[in-house]
Each structure stands twice: as C-alpha cells, then as structure tokens.
Write a protein that holds these residues in place. Structure first.
Motif, PDB file in Angstrom:
ATOM      1  N   ARG A   1       1.652   1.780 -10.321  1.00 22.16           N
ATOM      2  CA  ARG A   1       0.749   0.865 -11.013  1.00 22.16           C
ATOM      3  C   ARG A   1       1.156  -0.584 -10.787  1.00 22.16           C
ATOM      4  NH1 ARG A   1      -0.520   1.991 -17.249  1.00 22.16           N
ATOM      5  NH2 ARG A   1      -1.342   3.869 -16.222  1.00 22.16           N
ATOM      6  N   PHE A   2       2.444  -0.840 -10.866  1.00 23.23           N
ATOM      7  CA  PHE A   2       2.937  -2.203 -10.643  1.00 23.23           C
ATOM      8  C   PHE A   2       2.627  -2.661  -9.227  1.00 23.23           C
ATOM      9  CE2 PHE A   2       6.382  -4.730  -8.757  1.00 23.23           C
ATOM     10  CZ  PHE A   2       6.150  -5.918  -9.428  1.00 23.23           C
ATOM     11  N   PHE A   3       2.946  -1.817  -8.245  1.00 23.09           N
ATOM     12  CA  PHE A   3       2.737  -2.227  -6.869  1.00 23.09           C
ATOM     13  C   PHE A   3       1.260  -2.366  -6.538  1.00 23.09           C
ATOM     14  CE2 PHE A   3       7.165  -0.687  -6.177  1.00 23.09           C
ATOM     15  CZ  PHE A   3       7.665  -1.881  -5.679  1.00 23.09           C
ATOM     16  N   GLU A   4       0.428  -1.554  -7.166  1.00 26.14           N
ATOM     17  CA  GLU A   4      -1.003  -1.719  -6.918  1.00 26.14           C
ATOM     18  C   GLU A   4      -1.494  -3.062  -7.437  1.00 26.14           C
ATOM     19  OE1 GLU A   4      -5.035   0.623  -8.095  1.00 26.14           O
ATOM     20  OE2 GLU A   4      -3.508   1.782  -7.028  1.00 26.14           O
ATOM     21  N   SER A   5      -0.947  -3.505  -8.573  1.00 23.67           N
ATOM     22  CA  SER A   5      -1.322  -4.833  -9.084  1.00 23.67           C
ATOM     23  C   SER A   5      -0.881  -5.920  -8.112  1.00 23.67           C
ATOM     24  CB  SER A   5      -0.717  -5.069 -10.463  1.00 23.67           C
ATOM     25  OG  SER A   5       0.690  -5.297 -10.402  1.00 23.67           O
ATOM     26  N   GLN A   6       0.265  -5.730  -7.475  1.00 26.01           N
ATOM     27  CA  GLN A   6       0.726  -6.693  -6.485  1.00 26.01           C
ATOM     28  C   GLN A   6      -0.159  -6.658  -5.234  1.00 26.01           C
ATOM     29  OE1 GLN A   6       3.037  -8.932  -7.277  1.00 26.01           O
ATOM     30  NE2 GLN A   6       3.032  -7.879  -9.246  1.00 26.01           N
ATOM     31  N   LEU A   7      -0.595  -5.470  -4.861  1.00 27.04           N
ATOM     32  CA  LEU A   7      -1.452  -5.332  -3.686  1.00 27.04           C
ATOM     33  C   LEU A   7      -2.797  -6.019  -3.908  1.00 27.04           C
ATOM     34  CD1 LEU A   7      -2.058  -4.234  -0.903  1.00 27.04           C
ATOM     35  CD2 LEU A   7      -2.551  -2.001  -1.940  1.00 27.04           C
ATOM     36  N   VAL A   8      -3.387  -5.832  -5.069  1.00 24.73           N
ATOM     37  CA  VAL A   8      -4.650  -6.524  -5.379  1.00 24.73           C
ATOM     38  C   VAL A   8      -4.444  -8.037  -5.324  1.00 24.73           C
ATOM     39  CG1 VAL A   8      -6.347  -6.983  -7.185  1.00 24.73           C
ATOM     40  CG2 VAL A   8      -5.624  -4.633  -6.726  1.00 24.73           C
ATOM     41  N   ALA A   9      -3.315  -8.501  -5.866  1.00 24.47           N
ATOM     42  CA  ALA A   9      -3.025  -9.940  -5.830  1.00 24.47           C
ATOM     43  C   ALA A   9      -2.876 -10.423  -4.395  1.00 24.47           C
ATOM     44  CB  ALA A   9      -1.768 -10.241  -6.632  1.00 24.47           C
ATOM     45  N   ALA A  10      -2.219  -9.625  -3.546  1.00 24.43           N
ATOM     46  CA  ALA A  10      -2.063 -10.003  -2.135  1.00 24.43           C
ATOM     47  C   ALA A  10      -3.426 -10.108  -1.455  1.00 24.43           C
ATOM     48  CB  ALA A  10      -1.181  -8.982  -1.414  1.00 24.43           C
ATOM     49  N   LEU A  11      -4.324  -9.185  -1.756  1.00 26.22           N
ATOM     50  CA  LEU A  11      -5.666  -9.244  -1.179  1.00 26.22           C
ATOM     51  C   LEU A  11      -6.418 -10.478  -1.649  1.00 26.22           C
ATOM     52  CD1 LEU A  11      -6.724  -5.481  -1.429  1.00 26.22           C
ATOM     53  CD2 LEU A  11      -5.785  -6.702   0.544  1.00 26.22           C
ATOM     54  N   LYS A  12      -6.201 -10.868  -2.900  1.00 25.56           N
ATOM     55  CA  LYS A  12      -6.834 -12.088  -3.408  1.00 25.56           C
ATOM     56  C   LYS A  12      -6.313 -13.321  -2.671  1.00 25.56           C
ATOM     57  CE  LYS A  12      -7.926 -10.423  -8.067  1.00 25.56           C
ATOM     58  NZ  LYS A  12      -7.659 -10.566  -9.528  1.00 25.56           N
ATOM     59  N   ILE A  13      -5.022 -13.317  -2.357  1.00 23.47           N
ATOM     60  CA  ILE A  13      -4.445 -14.435  -1.604  1.00 23.47           C
ATOM     61  C   ILE A  13      -5.100 -14.524  -0.226  1.00 23.47           C
ATOM     62  CG2 ILE A  13      -2.342 -15.307  -0.528  1.00 23.47           C
ATOM     63  CD1 ILE A  13      -0.801 -13.918  -2.854  1.00 23.47           C
ATOM     64  N   LEU A  14      -5.220 -13.383   0.435  1.00 25.11           N
ATOM     65  CA  LEU A  14      -5.848 -13.377   1.758  1.00 25.11           C
ATOM     66  C   LEU A  14      -7.311 -13.790   1.669  1.00 25.11           C
ATOM     67  CD1 LEU A  14      -4.266 -10.069   3.097  1.00 25.11           C
ATOM     68  CD2 LEU A  14      -3.817 -12.375   3.970  1.00 25.11           C
TER      69      LEU A  14
ATOM     70  N   ALA B   1       0.840  -1.200   0.000  1.00 28.13           N
ATOM     71  CA  ALA B   1       0.000   0.000   0.000  1.00 28.13           C
ATOM     72  C   ALA B   1       0.875   1.249   0.000  1.00 28.13           C
ATOM     73  CB  ALA B   1      -0.916  -0.012   1.219  1.00 28.13           C
ATOM     74  N   THR B   2       1.932   1.235   0.799  1.00 25.64           N
ATOM     75  CA  THR B   2       2.858   2.368   0.845  1.00 25.64           C
ATOM     76  C   THR B   2       3.484   2.605  -0.523  1.00 25.64           C
ATOM     77  OG1 THR B   2       3.359   1.966   3.179  1.00 25.64           O
ATOM     78  CG2 THR B   2       4.972   3.229   1.913  1.00 25.64           C
ATOM     79  N   LEU B   3       3.963   1.550  -1.150  1.00 24.83           N
ATOM     80  CA  LEU B   3       4.614   1.677  -2.454  1.00 24.83           C
ATOM     81  C   LEU B   3       3.616   2.047  -3.547  1.00 24.83           C
ATOM     82  CD1 LEU B   3       6.949  -1.400  -2.092  1.00 24.83           C
ATOM     83  CD2 LEU B   3       7.731   0.957  -2.398  1.00 24.83           C
ATOM     84  N   SER B   4       2.388   1.562  -3.444  1.00 22.67           N
ATOM     85  CA  SER B   4       1.369   1.932  -4.426  1.00 22.67           C
ATOM     86  C   SER B   4       1.047   3.415  -4.351  1.00 22.67           C
ATOM     87  CB  SER B   4       0.096   1.119  -4.189  1.00 22.67           C
ATOM     88  OG  SER B   4       0.320  -0.263  -4.348  1.00 22.67           O
ATOM     89  N   TYR B   5       0.988   3.922  -3.125  1.00 22.78           N
ATOM     90  CA  TYR B   5       0.649   5.329  -2.928  1.00 22.78           C
ATOM     91  C   TYR B   5       1.802   6.263  -3.260  1.00 22.78           C
ATOM     92  CZ  TYR B   5       0.231   9.651  -0.238  1.00 22.78           C
ATOM     93  OH  TYR B   5       0.247  10.959   0.150  1.00 22.78           O
TER      94      TYR B   5
END
Length: 456
Positions: free
Chosen positions: A211-224, A201-205
């Motif tokens: 954009r790249f980090f936000e895609s990783q954040l969405v993927a992390a939320l999907k994992i959870l 979230a920090t890196l996305s903001y």
C-alpha cells in the motif's frame, strides 16, 4: 526525510536505511520503516579524488525534458506484453484503473509503463534484513570521515553563492544542507540508477509494504505527468528515493521547490540547486531554528542520575549546568533553548545535549545515528573539532539474535522486557536499567555485549 500525508506527519511510512529508531546499544539495523531511503549511504572512501575534482567544475543545468514522446505507440496491451511475470501483468492491469482514478491520464500511465519491468533484485534488497548492526562509532567514522568532510568543504565552496541564497531564503544553515547532500548521495555522485517506476511497481506488487509503495508509485506518475522530469531521467534508489538528497515521490510533491525558476522542480539534474533548496525547504517546514545547534557534546558529573538521560526530559542549559552537566571545556552550554541528554553509546561514550533541531533532522531519518551523523558532519564542514570523548571501540554491536537472547534473559531474571522482538525500545531499556542497578552497574540502559555476558 519524512513525508506528510493529508496534513499529518507519517514517520511510519518512511524507511530508515541504516538504523533502528532506538539507539540504546545498537547502531544501525537495516530497513526499519521510518525514513526515505532504505539503503546504505555511500561510503565516503568511495568518493575518489576524481569525483572531488568534479565538485569544483562548472555545472550546467539540464535542458527542459520533453514530457510527451511520440516515438512509438504505447497501449495497455503493449505494456502487458512487455512483462514476463503473469501475476505482475495482472497487477498492472488492476493498478491502471486505480491510477486513473487517482488522476493519472490514460496516456500518461501508458507512456510511463511502456517499458516497465519486474525487478527481482529490488525484492531481494527489500527483504534482506541484516543480522548484524553497526556501532555508532563505526557509522560516524564513515559519515564524518576525513574524505567526506573534505569533499563537503569543496562542495560548499563550489556552490557557495547558491547555498548562501538558499540559507537566506529558508533559514537553514548551508553546512546542514551540504551534510544531508553528503550523506544521501556523496554530494551527488551516487544518486541511484534504478528506474523508479519499475522499482515502485515491483515493490507495490510483491513487496512487504504494498500500500505504501503504491502511494509512492501514484506520486511518481503525477511527477511525470506534470513534466518535472522524464521517464528516462527518473532514476534513483531501489526503493524509490530520488535525486541529490533522495526524496521519495510523495515528499517531492509536498516539499520540492523550483529554486532556479525554470518552471521545473528538477532534483535529478546535475545542477543540485533545486535539490538543495528542496532539502532546506523541507527542514524549514518542520521547524528548523536558525542558529540553534542540533546538539552539543557535554560531560556528566560523577553520580549523575542516568534516569535523566531521556529525550522526554528537557531542561534549560543553565539548569543542566546546575546538575553538573557542562560542555567539554567545563563551561555551561549557551542558552539554545531546552535540551535533552542523549547517550548513544551509554555511559562509556560521547554524551550530547540535543535541541529541537535534532528532532527536525529526525524528519529526514529517525535514527539517532543518522541525526548525529548529519549534525556532526555539518559541524566539521563548518570547521568544528572532532568529538572529544572516546568510544568503547573494543565493544561491538549485538546481533538480532543476541538482542532477543538479552530480552529473554532479562525477563527470566525478573526484569520484564514485555516481548522478545530484538528491538531495544523503552521497555527493554527500562529492564536493562533495572538489572544494571541490581548488580551495581551504571544504569545507563545501554544494551552492550558486556551486559549480555553478565546476564549469561
């Protein structure tokens, strides 16, 4: 490891933690976008005898996590109130809508963000571009140190049964899988303890690659949301890489496997089974050839045409032998398929004939140093001898400013590098070779301190 996004390999969306993608004269410049984890690998010497002993102890898999915790209510308002950065709060509010549109349920989002925090140290790490680099020999001294080799052999023996089963299923030699484990987390000892959701979230903001980090954040939320792990267990590197072999979230979604059969792809557990199998599955997916070496150390004949030392020029070992390129025992290299000649330290260091499996390891991290490190460590764990050739240890790597200076001097001397960016890529290598020929030096394209001094 390289991720695949919508069916296409996306090397530029990875981070190289320790190396420039070109290795001509430079070993490890930090944070280049081509690999999974933008962070230095653990130092082999940090793995103590006590840690080595852990590798021989019985490992018990973690219990299945409770996915939904009802110990306290979480709401969007509570999430925003928990943060102190006003801009970060606004970003979370906007991101929530994007996450929900991407398939994250409101409850899963609110639960995952209940303790989210802006992490200034993550931004400091992301923006810390090292002025200095490591040489290939310094890197290998750590990557394949005596301690790391010994710990790798111990890890292999401790987990031999599961590694044999992984090798049988995916066709990737167990020593290679163990070598990745060793370089990525010192055999599980340094998996990272940064909260992944907060880091991403920090890196996305506020990061350079939002954009790249936000895609990783969405993927992390999907994992959870899927229940493979809990928010508390989802920790890793400051840039979002996780587990024993440091998968980023999108790579996890695409390639992680449940090898234990417990219904979870648990790369975070003390039991490394799922993580090691996921690494083998990843390498297999990108074309690993069982029995083919990553590379073989070779010697070059006097008068060798250094223009042939090019990754794009591939020939059968017999054809290379016809040109005088032989192994270190003076024999033709066995037929492992077509190979290319790689000079990571120019004409004065070790030379390798590299095969298709070299390119497969590049999917994990595109730096030549990393690939050689994985390959050589796996060879040593298997019982092979050290690299035979001597490195030019009296030399040192050039700084970023020195590389820029070299490019300016080359261009000024009539050998155009087509830019001054401090990166020794194909254009700079061609310019170096041209200058070397003009002054009677071996035209190996290696950006050495000696070459810079000659230009000056």
């Amino acid at each position: 490891m390289k991720m695949v996004l919508k069916g296409k390999p996306m090397r530029v969306q990875f981070f190289v933690f320790c190396a420039m993608t070109s290795f001509s004269g430079l070993a490890l410049a930090e944070s280049v976008e081509t690999s999974v984890r933008p962070e230095s690998r653990p130092n082999a010497d940090a793995v103590t005898a006590m840690q080595t002993a852990k590798l021989t102890s019985k490992i018990r898999p973690n219990a299945r996590p409770n996915v939904i915790k009802k110990d306290r209510a979480v709401t969007p308002e509570a999430i925003l109130a928990a943060t102190s950065n006003a801009g970060f709060k606004r970003w979370i509010s906007a991101f929530r809508g994007r996450a929900l549109s991407a398939g994250i349920s409101p409850a899963a989002f609110d639960r995952s963000f209940r303790d989210v925090a802006y992490l200034p140290k993550v931004i400091e790490r992301d923006r810390n571009q090292s002025e200095f680099t490591k040489t290939i020999w310094d890197y290998l001294d750590s990557a394949a140190s005596d301690r790391r080799i010994a710990n790798g052999k111990a890890a292999l023996e401790t987990h031999r049964a599961k590694l044999d089963a992984i090798e049988a299923k995916y066709g990737v030699e167990k020593e290679v899988v163990v070598a990745v484990w060793g370089l990525e987390s010192a055999y599980g000892e340094f998996r990272g303890d940064t909260p992944i959701v907060s880091a991403l979230a920090t890196l996305s903001y506020d990061g350079r690659r939002g954009r790249f980090f936000e895609s990783q954040l969405v993927a992390a939320l999907k994992i959870l949301q899927s229940g493979d792990t809990t928010l508390e267990n989802m920790t890793g590197s400051w840039a979002g890489a996780m587990g024993h072999t440091q998968f980023i979230p999108t790579s996890y979604l695409d390639h992680a496997v449940d090898f234990t059969g417990d219904g979870r792809r648990d790369i975070w557990a003390d039991d490394p089974s799922d993580a090691l199998a996921s690494t083998a599955a990843y390498l297999s997916k990108f074309g690993w050839q069982t029995g083919q070496p990553w590379g073989v150390e070779v010697t070059l004949p006097n008068g060798f045409n250094y223009d042939l030392a090019n990754r794009k020029i591939k020939r059968a070992p017999a054809d290379w032998a016809g040109l005088g390129v032989l192994d270190v025992d003076g024999k033709p290299v066995p037929d492992h398929g077509v190979g290319a000649i790689l000079l990571p330290a120019g004409a004065r260091g070790a030379v390798f004939m590299v095969f298709d499996n070299f390119k497969v390891i590049e999917r994990y991290n595109a730096a030549d140093a990393y690939v050689i490190g994985i390959g050589h460590l796996s060879d040593r764990i298997r019982g092979a001898e050290p690299i035979k050739a001597e490195w030019p240890r009296e030399d040192r790597a050039l700084t970023y400013k020195e590389r820029q200076k070299m490019q300016r001097l080359l261009t000024g001397a009539g050998f155009n590098t087509k830019g001054v960016d401090g990166k020794i890529g194909p254009n700079s290598i061609a310019a170096i070779k041209g200058f070397q020929r003009s002054v009677g030096m071996i035209p190996d394209g290696y950006a050495s301190l000696k070459l810079l001094e000659r230009l000056e």
